[in-house]
Scaffold this active site. Structure first.
Site, mmCIF file in Angstrom:
data_model
loop_
_atom_site.group_PDB
_atom_site.id
_atom_site.type_symbol
_atom_site.label_atom_id
_atom_site.label_comp_id
_atom_site.label_asym_id
_atom_site.label_seq_id
_atom_site.Cartn_x
_atom_site.Cartn_y
_atom_site.Cartn_z
ATOM 1 N N ARG A 16 -12.519 4.558 0.497
ATOM 2 C CA ARG A 16 -12.514 4.272 -0.944
ATOM 3 C C ARG A 16 -13.842 3.660 -1.391
ATOM 4 O O ARG A 16 -14.415 2.817 -0.732
ATOM 5 C CB ARG A 16 -11.382 3.286 -1.260
ATOM 6 C CG ARG A 16 -11.445 2.724 -2.659
ATOM 7 C CD ARG A 16 -10.162 2.080 -3.055
ATOM 8 N NE ARG A 16 -9.973 0.763 -2.456
ATOM 9 C CZ ARG A 16 -8.942 -0.021 -2.743
ATOM 10 N NH1 ARG A 16 -7.994 0.399 -3.556
ATOM 11 N NH2 ARG A 16 -8.832 -1.196 -2.178
ATOM 12 N N ARG A 39 -4.907 -6.578 6.132
ATOM 13 C CA ARG A 39 -4.180 -6.517 4.856
ATOM 14 C C ARG A 39 -2.844 -5.805 5.003
ATOM 15 O O ARG A 39 -1.852 -6.180 4.391
ATOM 16 C CB ARG A 39 -5.038 -5.817 3.784
ATOM 17 C CG ARG A 39 -6.129 -6.745 3.233
ATOM 18 C CD ARG A 39 -7.247 -5.983 2.581
ATOM 19 N NE ARG A 39 -6.850 -5.194 1.445
ATOM 20 C CZ ARG A 39 -7.495 -4.107 1.032
ATOM 21 N NH1 ARG A 39 -8.562 -3.673 1.686
ATOM 22 N NH2 ARG A 39 -7.085 -3.461 -0.024
ATOM 23 N N ARG A 61 -15.618 -1.680 -1.221
ATOM 24 C CA ARG A 61 -15.116 -3.012 -1.548
ATOM 25 C C ARG A 61 -15.224 -3.893 -0.313
ATOM 26 O O ARG A 61 -14.995 -3.422 0.802
ATOM 27 C CB ARG A 61 -13.651 -2.894 -1.998
ATOM 28 C CG ARG A 61 -13.312 -3.795 -3.151
ATOM 29 C CD ARG A 61 -11.942 -3.495 -3.672
ATOM 30 N NE ARG A 61 -10.880 -4.122 -2.883
ATOM 31 C CZ ARG A 61 -9.596 -4.079 -3.227
ATOM 32 N NH1 ARG A 61 -9.223 -3.444 -4.323
ATOM 33 N NH2 ARG A 61 -8.692 -4.659 -2.483
ATOM 34 N N ARG A 85 3.415 -10.886 -4.599
ATOM 35 C CA ARG A 85 3.094 -10.436 -3.245
ATOM 36 C C ARG A 85 3.877 -11.227 -2.210
ATOM 37 O O ARG A 85 3.758 -10.951 -1.019
ATOM 38 C CB ARG A 85 1.600 -10.644 -3.001
ATOM 39 C CG ARG A 85 0.790 -9.365 -2.870
ATOM 40 C CD ARG A 85 -0.632 -9.786 -2.587
ATOM 41 N NE ARG A 85 -1.479 -8.730 -2.169
ATOM 42 C CZ ARG A 85 -2.145 -7.918 -2.984
ATOM 43 N NH1 ARG A 85 -1.997 -8.022 -4.278
ATOM 44 N NH2 ARG A 85 -2.955 -7.011 -2.494
ATOM 45 N N LYS A 114 -1.537 1.840 -6.512
ATOM 46 C CA LYS A 114 -0.955 1.001 -7.571
ATOM 47 C C LYS A 114 -1.917 0.813 -8.740
ATOM 48 O O LYS A 114 -1.557 0.961 -9.891
ATOM 49 C CB LYS A 114 -0.619 -0.410 -7.055
ATOM 50 C CG LYS A 114 0.405 -0.472 -5.960
ATOM 51 C CD LYS A 114 0.763 -1.924 -5.646
ATOM 52 C CE LYS A 114 -0.403 -2.763 -5.150
ATOM 53 N NZ LYS A 114 -0.864 -2.424 -3.802
HETATM 54 P P1 ADP Z 1 -4.934 -4.168 -2.570
HETATM 55 O O1 ADP Z 1 -5.851 -2.992 -2.643
HETATM 56 O O2 ADP Z 1 -4.765 -4.698 -1.176
HETATM 57 O O3 ADP Z 1 -3.640 -3.965 -3.291
HETATM 58 P P2 ADP Z 1 -5.806 -6.139 -4.544
HETATM 59 O O4 ADP Z 1 -6.986 -5.678 -5.272
HETATM 60 O O5 ADP Z 1 -4.481 -6.147 -5.249
HETATM 61 O O6 ADP Z 1 -5.739 -5.347 -3.194
HETATM 62 O O7 ADP Z 1 -6.058 -7.635 -4.000
HETATM 63 C C1 ADP Z 1 -7.166 -7.954 -3.205
HETATM 64 C C2 ADP Z 1 -6.978 -9.331 -2.555
HETATM 65 O O8 ADP Z 1 -6.763 -10.337 -3.573
HETATM 66 C C3 ADP Z 1 -5.756 -9.463 -1.653
HETATM 67 O O9 ADP Z 1 -6.002 -8.990 -0.343
HETATM 68 C C4 ADP Z 1 -5.513 -10.977 -1.699
HETATM 69 O O10 ADP Z 1 -6.410 -11.687 -0.886
HETATM 70 C C5 ADP Z 1 -5.838 -11.316 -3.144
HETATM 71 N N1 ADP Z 1 -4.627 -11.253 -4.007
HETATM 72 C C6 ADP Z 1 -4.417 -10.371 -5.039
HETATM 73 N N2 ADP Z 1 -3.210 -10.592 -5.607
HETATM 74 C C7 ADP Z 1 -2.645 -11.628 -4.927
HETATM 75 C C8 ADP Z 1 -1.406 -12.321 -5.011
HETATM 76 N N3 ADP Z 1 -0.473 -12.002 -5.926
HETATM 77 N N4 ADP Z 1 -1.168 -13.325 -4.127
HETATM 78 C C9 ADP Z 1 -2.074 -13.677 -3.213
HETATM 79 N N5 ADP Z 1 -3.267 -13.076 -3.067
HETATM 80 C C10 ADP Z 1 -3.556 -12.054 -3.906
#
Ligand code: ADP
Length: 217
Positions: free
Chosen positions: A127, A167, A156, A90, A15
């Protein structure tokens, strides 16, 4: 018409990469809640301090906090001519709040990027991201440098195997219901994320053109 794009998909679907490419090609902001939270963690704001422990466990930050962050961001001028939203909503509660934020704006185009589960685990576990600018690149050993800014590439904090599995569990429980929430809309499309980034990008552009809103070049 503003191009308001929402990118859905499990962690590791690509994404962020696709959102970044597309936003840059159209000159609209990419709004990634993961990036916003990681920046808050780095700068040590109150939200960042509270979010860090939650993110490190692979759980979700509270809906109210996230909705507040996104509302404030979408109200800024640069989002008026369109945006790419990555990582939000989410949960169904976040999607409902987004509906209210979007009232009176051009419709959301929703593109879901799908990738088989075993590929997601493999991608996330290998990654690497840049310590300075956060961009990702294929793992090439710990001394690899970032192609964009020359920063150090690191894993990360939430890409360790046990957090990745958590996750994915959280995704299935809380975020996958969003597919059912949006699927019946005429502006919803699903694309195959298990292809090269270039092909996924081409499918994304085609999906948006098919929706009939972003066909402008
Ligand atoms: P991913 O690679 O899992 O898509 P992101 O970089 O989008 O990860 O997000 C990393 C973390 O930030 C998530 O695991 C969550 O803890 C938090 N997070 C990000 N966006 C949201 C959201 N919209 N609602 C709740 N938590 C979020």
């Amino acid at each position: 018409m503003a191009l308001n794009l929402l990118v859905l998909g499990p962690p590791g679907a690509g994404k962020g990469t696709q959102a970044e490419r597309f936003a840059r090609s159209r000159g609209i902001p990419k709004i990634s809640t993961g990036d916003i939270l990681r920046e808050a963690v780095q700068t040590g704001t109150e939200i960042g301090r509270r979010a860090k422990a939650i993110m490190d466990r692979g759980e979700l930050v509270g809906d109210d906090v996230m909705i507040g962050i996104v509302k404030e961001r979408l109200d800024r001028d640069d989002a008026g001519s369109g945006f790419v939203l990555d990582g939000f909503p989410r949960t169904v509660a976040q999607a409902e709040a987004l509906e209210a934020i979007m009232a009176g704006r051009d419709p959301l185009i929703v593109v879901d990027i799908t990738v088989p589960e075993e590929q997601l685990v493999r991608r996330l576990a290998s990654r690497m991201i840049c310590e300075s600018c956060g961009s990702n690149a294929p793992a090439g050993g710990t001394d690899a440098r970032c192609g964009r800014c020359g920063g150090r590439m690191i894993q990360r904090a939430d890409d360790t195997e046990d957090v990745v599995l958590e996750r994915l569990k959280v995704y299935h429980r809380q975020s996958e219901p969003l597919v059912a929430y949006y699927r019946s809309r005429p502006t919803y499309r699903s694309i195959d994320g298990a292809q090269t980034p270039d092909r996924v990008a081409a499918d994304l552009v085609a999906a948006i053109a098919a929706v009939g809103n972003g066909g402008r070049s």
